[in-house]
Motif scaffolding. Structure first.
Motif, PDB file in Angstrom:
ATOM      1  N   GLN A 156       4.212  16.553  10.885  1.00 54.97           N
ATOM      2  CA  GLN A 156       5.399  17.259  11.365  1.00 54.97           C
ATOM      3  C   GLN A 156       6.321  16.336  12.150  1.00 54.97           C
ATOM      4  OE1 GLN A 156       4.451  21.598  12.636  1.00 54.97           O
ATOM      5  NE2 GLN A 156       2.458  20.544  12.574  1.00 54.97           N
ATOM      6  N   LYS A 208      -4.594  21.368   8.740  1.00 51.48           N
ATOM      7  CA  LYS A 208      -4.154  22.430   9.647  1.00 51.48           C
ATOM      8  C   LYS A 208      -2.905  22.008  10.423  1.00 51.48           C
ATOM      9  CE  LYS A 208      -8.578  24.740  10.347  1.00 51.48           C
ATOM     10  NZ  LYS A 208      -8.094  26.023   9.825  1.00 51.48           N
ATOM     11  N   LYS A 209      -2.039  22.976  10.657  1.00 49.70           N
ATOM     12  CA  LYS A 209      -0.761  22.727  11.314  1.00 49.70           C
ATOM     13  C   LYS A 209      -0.934  22.123  12.701  1.00 49.70           C
ATOM     14  CE  LYS A 209       3.415  25.213  12.814  1.00 49.70           C
ATOM     15  NZ  LYS A 209       4.106  26.529  12.841  1.00 49.70           N
ATOM     16  N   ASP A 210      -1.921  22.635  13.462  1.00 48.81           N
ATOM     17  CA  ASP A 210      -2.081  22.195  14.851  1.00 48.81           C
ATOM     18  C   ASP A 210      -3.117  21.095  15.019  1.00 48.81           C
ATOM     19  OD1 ASP A 210      -4.260  23.718  14.210  1.00 48.81           O
ATOM     20  OD2 ASP A 210      -4.227  24.964  16.008  1.00 48.81           O
ATOM     21  N   SER A 211      -3.572  20.490  13.910  1.00 51.07           N
ATOM     22  CA  SER A 211      -4.534  19.383  13.988  1.00 51.07           C
ATOM     23  C   SER A 211      -3.795  18.076  14.260  1.00 51.07           C
ATOM     24  CB  SER A 211      -5.300  19.260  12.667  1.00 51.07           C
ATOM     25  OG  SER A 211      -4.417  18.829  11.629  1.00 51.07           O
ATOM     26  N   GLY A 239      -1.902  17.245  11.228  1.00 56.30           N
ATOM     27  CA  GLY A 239      -0.771  18.143  11.053  1.00 56.30           C
ATOM     28  C   GLY A 239       0.381  17.786  11.980  1.00 56.30           C
ATOM     29  N   ARG A 240       0.051  17.456  13.211  1.00 63.02           N
ATOM     30  CA  ARG A 240       1.095  17.066  14.166  1.00 63.02           C
ATOM     31  C   ARG A 240       1.774  15.763  13.726  1.00 63.02           C
ATOM     32  NH1 ARG A 240      -2.991  18.455  17.924  1.00 63.02           N
ATOM     33  NH2 ARG A 240      -3.261  16.260  18.538  1.00 63.02           N
ATOM     34  N   PHE A 278       2.384  19.908   3.295  1.00 65.29           N
ATOM     35  CA  PHE A 278       1.289  19.047   3.737  1.00 65.29           C
ATOM     36  C   PHE A 278       0.459  18.529   2.568  1.00 65.29           C
ATOM     37  CE2 PHE A 278       0.497  20.589   8.396  1.00 65.29           C
ATOM     38  CZ  PHE A 278       1.705  20.004   8.758  1.00 65.29           C
ATOM     39  N   GLN A 327       7.082  19.415   6.484  1.00 65.40           N
ATOM     40  CA  GLN A 327       6.827  20.803   6.837  1.00 65.40           C
ATOM     41  C   GLN A 327       5.424  21.205   6.384  1.00 65.40           C
ATOM     42  OE1 GLN A 327       9.010  22.588   8.757  1.00 65.40           O
ATOM     43  NE2 GLN A 327       9.984  20.546   8.804  1.00 65.40           N
ATOM     44  N   PRO A 328       4.783  22.148   7.112  1.00 62.40           N
ATOM     45  CA  PRO A 328       3.427  22.566   6.732  1.00 62.40           C
ATOM     46  C   PRO A 328       3.280  22.970   5.267  1.00 62.40           C
ATOM     47  CG  PRO A 328       3.957  23.411   8.902  1.00 62.40           C
ATOM     48  CD  PRO A 328       5.213  22.767   8.390  1.00 62.40           C
ATOM     49  N   ALA A 329       4.317  23.556   4.689  1.00 59.33           N
ATOM     50  CA  ALA A 329       4.236  23.957   3.283  1.00 59.33           C
ATOM     51  C   ALA A 329       4.089  22.754   2.357  1.00 59.33           C
ATOM     52  CB  ALA A 329       5.478  24.756   2.903  1.00 59.33           C
TER      53      ALA A 329
END
Length: 923
Positions: free
Chosen positions: A720, A710-713, A716-717, A729, A725-727
């Protein structure tokens, strides 16, 4: 080697003399004539590894020789497999650890070349290919290109391992699925090895880092899936602790009737064994029906051991096993050794021989097997083909209930009130249909609940079986001849288990027919079955979202759990490859294929499934004409070489790996930082805080990172912050070689419930800091790092069956890296307890009848764990100090169960133990 029972004997085969440990010789002291085949394999393993008590002594041998079939498992033994098989998702962390150990042993005064697998270890890259492109001739090439772009770092690392490590080989991408490659080429059935100047013969046994390793049981090889820590230990020459199991016998009689396939048989077997209950047990197949069961069918049944819950599902060595070895291109010398050894050891099976004694026995007359599927969300939920439509309509109801308008809800209630005795299907049919109109493949069509949007011939279970694969091809030929085509909204794919399959489909002339129906080869690997199904066509995806449709997949896989196949597909059915083709044509599971037509031919006439289904004779004749040793010989001649893409990858050279500090895939783990040659002690834990207070049945899926990032996990942080980029991951699975990613995902499952927080799901906890207070809610990883900075140790407190599920190494590795010193639970799953020990996390068990609740624990306490006595004590004292100053004191069991485990723990874990042992040799 110790030989307390004087069982060493000589065997002459192929003009060579082999030493072996004779079971018949042991049988002169104990009556082992009724032991199951699998127990004899365990017994030989103990005889060969007897070492005076460090791992195996004569009492262990006697315990298996005197096996009580009805006794509950209680005696621990050490099992040492002959070899290890890895796949790339789970294999990369194993190789990362070996690379890290090479660095560490150098710092301790040794040499990098000391760190190598001690037994044959082979890795098959098969879990990384995804079905991005489908339904076109270049799908295989394009998917392969994307696969290499996504996984360049991982593949470069594995190429280094392939060249730097001894006893380690890599089967490159685009070759096949690990279990099929294992069956068709890697398995020896009987091993030979020179030990202390003597040529030894012994059974081929295997640990695999994939649960479906049990496919190899079909050819008489005992093996099962393990986590990475157990696999690494075995690779480094350390045995695995296990309880002497119960063995359930499964008697097969008769033979499959016309129209029934091996898939139908295994779904029937799975349902029967799940209902009986075989978790933690061995299952052994016997009976006169074996003579009617080709090796490929046996492998299909063995493969699905995890689905019926058994440790293994094994068949004996017999003439059919020899026939398959010959068919798959094994040498005549190897085949002669297998036959001679099996007969000398009493491991050979003949029809009509006396039956072994089992803990329980089930029976299936294969003549009663009917065409079946399983679903829509569990492999053990078998449903007859004739009942699939009713099954769909029953199971779709709760998935679509939220879509009803108030008017539709009132209308449904009136209908149910007036016709309450009618079946669910009739009630569903009375509701207005919901559909989405889409434009795809130059057509305007409608998709609705039950539309089949994925039809995949995939996975190791069935793509190894010529009968069902050629059956699918012949059905496709018959369908194409009538002008039938798949529904335009269906994503079709063919993922053969090896290149041998493609060759015999082409030789039989049916590959063109499969392609006419959209089943082009998309890759050689585990695709749709593990969720590598790739994106749906945009129009289909939008149509599903428009009305929140409950669409379906039909796949020839072994797992169909919720959310596994595709995030947008709510219903998933397992089926034989011919039925996958049939449902692709029908385009829906809301149909009874036994009564309704699949479609219309060119003249507008109805075409039924029975009209295009090939006969058993037709399938058998095609197998005989197309499947031969030459196909296996040519495809496995250079199995470790790889194609141009593989051989063009740049990879570092040298005995030690050149770590790239910028990599977010491969990283040197911190396990050995600051390590010295001095062995530690098992010390008391003082002032520990609770990281998580958990309930019953916490699985390794709850603990170990898995799936999307997840982007905000925290993970994920982290990515980033490093420019990912999230795409891009990818998944936790693909990043298992980076501890910074994985530790951030430990205990981060969206469904885990930490009882320290009221009504909160996900990986959160309360951080109390040095001074206590009310506690601040934050991510488990973030809290753990704050505690680590404070110098505060951590504990996890849990209920019953802690660590149940698959043996995931990161469930223990991540726990260690978070700073957890001990886990206190009501009970542990056996393998996870062992993995915790292997990673230096102390497992402690509440006394019978006691729990966190009975002691009034709520996670706000600080814990002291005392009385460990350097691991020699079987109990310890826990003092929990509450914020108000009161205390609760209680005893716990120390779950270090063997002297070897105590040694592992004193060293800080199994890898540290092996490191020091090897470094001492260098000194």
């Amino acid at each position: 080697m110790t030989d307390s029972f004087s069982t060493r004997r000589q065997l002459d085969v192929n003009g060579r003399q082999y030493t072996y440990f004779s079971l018949p010789a042991l049988g002169e002291r104990f009556d082992i004539s009724k032991l199951p085949y699998s127990m004899k394999i365990l017994l030989e393993n103990l005889l060969r590894h007897e070492d005076g008590g460090m791992s195996v002594d004569r009492s262990h041998i006697e315990a298996v020789a005197k096996w009580d079939s009805k006794a509950q498992p209680s005696t621990e033994i050490a099992f040492m497999p002959a070899r290890v098989v890895l796949q790339d998702f789970t294999g990369v962390p194993c190789v990362v650890d070996l690379a890290a150990m090479r660095d560490a042993v150098t710092r301790l005064g040794g040499k990098p070349g000391q760190i190598n697998p001690q037994i044959p270890s082979e890795l098959v890259i098969d879990h990384s290919v995804q079905v991005d492109v489908f339904g076109r001739p270049d799908a295989l090439d394009l998917n392969g290109k994307i696969e290499f772009e996504r996984n360049a770092e991982r593949y470069s690392f594995l190429r280094w391992g392939q060249s730097a490590l001894q006893n380690f080989k890599v089967v490159p991408p685009n070759t096949g699925i690990v279990h099929q490659v294992n069956l068709e080429n890697l398995a020896r059935v009987v091993m030979e090895q020179e030990v202390d100047g003597q040529l030894m013969a012994y059974p081929d046994t295997v640990f695999g880092t994939d649960s479906h390793t049990t496919m190899i049981n079909g050819i008489g090889v005992l093996g099962w899936g393990v986590g990475g820590i157990e696999a690494e230990a075995a690779m480094l020459g350390e045995p695995s602790s296990m309880l002497i199991p119960q063995v359930v016998g499964f008697k097969l009689t008769g033979k499959l009737p016309e129209g029934a396939t091996a898939t139908d048989l295994v779904l029937t077997v799975t349902q029967m064994l799940r209902e009986h209950g075989v978790v933690g047990k061995f299952v052994e197949f016997f009976g006169d029906g074996l003579q009617h069961l080709p090796l490929a069918d046996r492998a299909t049944i063995g493969n699905m051991s995890p689905e019926y819950g058994a440790t293994c599902g094994i068949f004996p060595i017999d003439s059919e096993a020899l026939r398959y070895l010959r068919l798959s291109g094994r040498s005549e010398e190897q085949i002669a050794l297998v036959e001679a050894y099996a007969k000398a050891q009493g491991l050979w099976h003949e029809p009509g021989q006396p039956e072994a004694e089992y803990s329980a026995t089930l029976h299936l007359d294969m003549a009663t097997v009917k065409p079946s599927l399983a679903g829509p969300k569990r492999p053990q939920d078998r449903v007859l083909l004739e009942d699939v439509q009713e099954n769909f309509r029953t199971n779709v109801e709760p998935l679509v209930a939220h879509r009803r308008t108030p008017e539709a809800e009132r209308a449904l209630q009136r209908f149910e009130k007036e016709g309450g005795g009618q079946p669910q299907a009739d009630r569903l049919a009375a509701k207005p249909a919901v559909c989405s109109r889409i434009h795809i493949n130059d057509q305007d069509v409608e998709i609705r609940d039950g539309s089949v949007v994925i039809a995949a011939i995939t996975s190791c279970t069935n793509t190894s079986n010529p009968a069902v694969m050629l059956g699918a091809g012949l059905l496709a030929r018959n369908a194409a001849a009538r002008g039938l085509k798949p529904a335009p909204w269906v994503k079709t794919s063919l993922g053969p288990g090896s290149r041998v399959v493609t060759d015999y489909l082409q030789k039989a002339g049916v590959m063109d027919d499969l392609e006419k129906l959209g089943f082009f080869v998309v890759g050689y690997g585990c695709t749709t079955c593990i969720g590598n199904s790739g994106p749906l066509p945009e129009a289909v995806s939008k149509g599903i979202a428009e009305n929140d449709l409950a669409v379906a997949s039909v796949l020839s896989g072994n797992r169909n759990f919720e959310g596994r196949i595709h995030a947008e597909v709510k219903m998933n059915y397992l089926a034989s490859p011919p039925l996958v083709v049939a449902y692709a044509i029908a385009g829906t599971v809301d149909i009874d294929l036994t009564r309704e037509p699949l479609g219309k031919d060119r003249d507008g006439n109805d075409v039924y499934l029975r009209d295009i289904w090939p006969t058993n004779k037709e399938i058998g004749d095609t197998i005989a004409a197309t499947v031969g040793p030459e196909l296996f010989a040519q495809n496995y001649a250079d199995v470790f070489k790889g194609d141009t893409r593989w051989n063009s990858i740049d990879s570092p050279s040298g005995e030690s790996f050149a770590w790239d500090e910028a990599s977010t895939y491969i990283k040197n783990p911190p396990y050995f930082d600051g390590m010295t040659m001095e062995v530690g002690t098992i010390d008391d834990v003082v002032g520990a805080r609770v990281l998580a207070l958990l309930g019953d049945s916490i699985t390794t899926d709850h603990i170990s990172p898995a799936g999307a990032i997840k982007k905000d996990s925290p993970a994920g942080r982290y990515l980033q912050e490093r420019g990912v980029q999230p795409a891009d991951f990818n998944s936790y699975g693909s990043r298992r070689g980076n501890d910074d990613v994985m530790v951030r995902g430990t205990f981060a499952n969206i469904r885990i419930r930490n009882r320290m927080l009221d009504g909160v799901e996900g990986g959160y906890t309360k951080y109390f800091g040095r001074d206590g207070g009310e506690g601040e809610q934050m991510a488990i990883y973030d809290a753990a790092m704050k505690y680590k900075a404070d110098g505060i140790p951590l504990v996890v407190v849990a209920g019953q069956e802690y660590g149940t599920g698959s043996s995931r190494d990161w469930a223990a590795k991540g726990t260690n890296l978070l700073g957890v010193k001990a886990v206190i639970a009501e009970s542990f799953e056996r393998i996870h307890r062992s993995n915790l020990v292997g990673m230096g996390v102390l497992p402690l068990q509440f006394m019978d009848g006691e729990s966190a609740d009975s002691h009034g624990l709520d996670g706000t306490e600080t814990f002291d764990i005392t009385g460990l006595d350097d691991g020699s004590s079987k109990t310890a004292r826990v003092v929990a100090r509450r914020p108000d100053g009161s205390e609760k004191s209680f005893q716990v069991h120390v779950m270090l169960l063997t002297p070897k485990e105590v040694e592992y723990f004193r060293n800080g874990g199994i890898l540290h133990y092996v490191l020091r042992k090897l470094a001492r040799k260098a000194a």
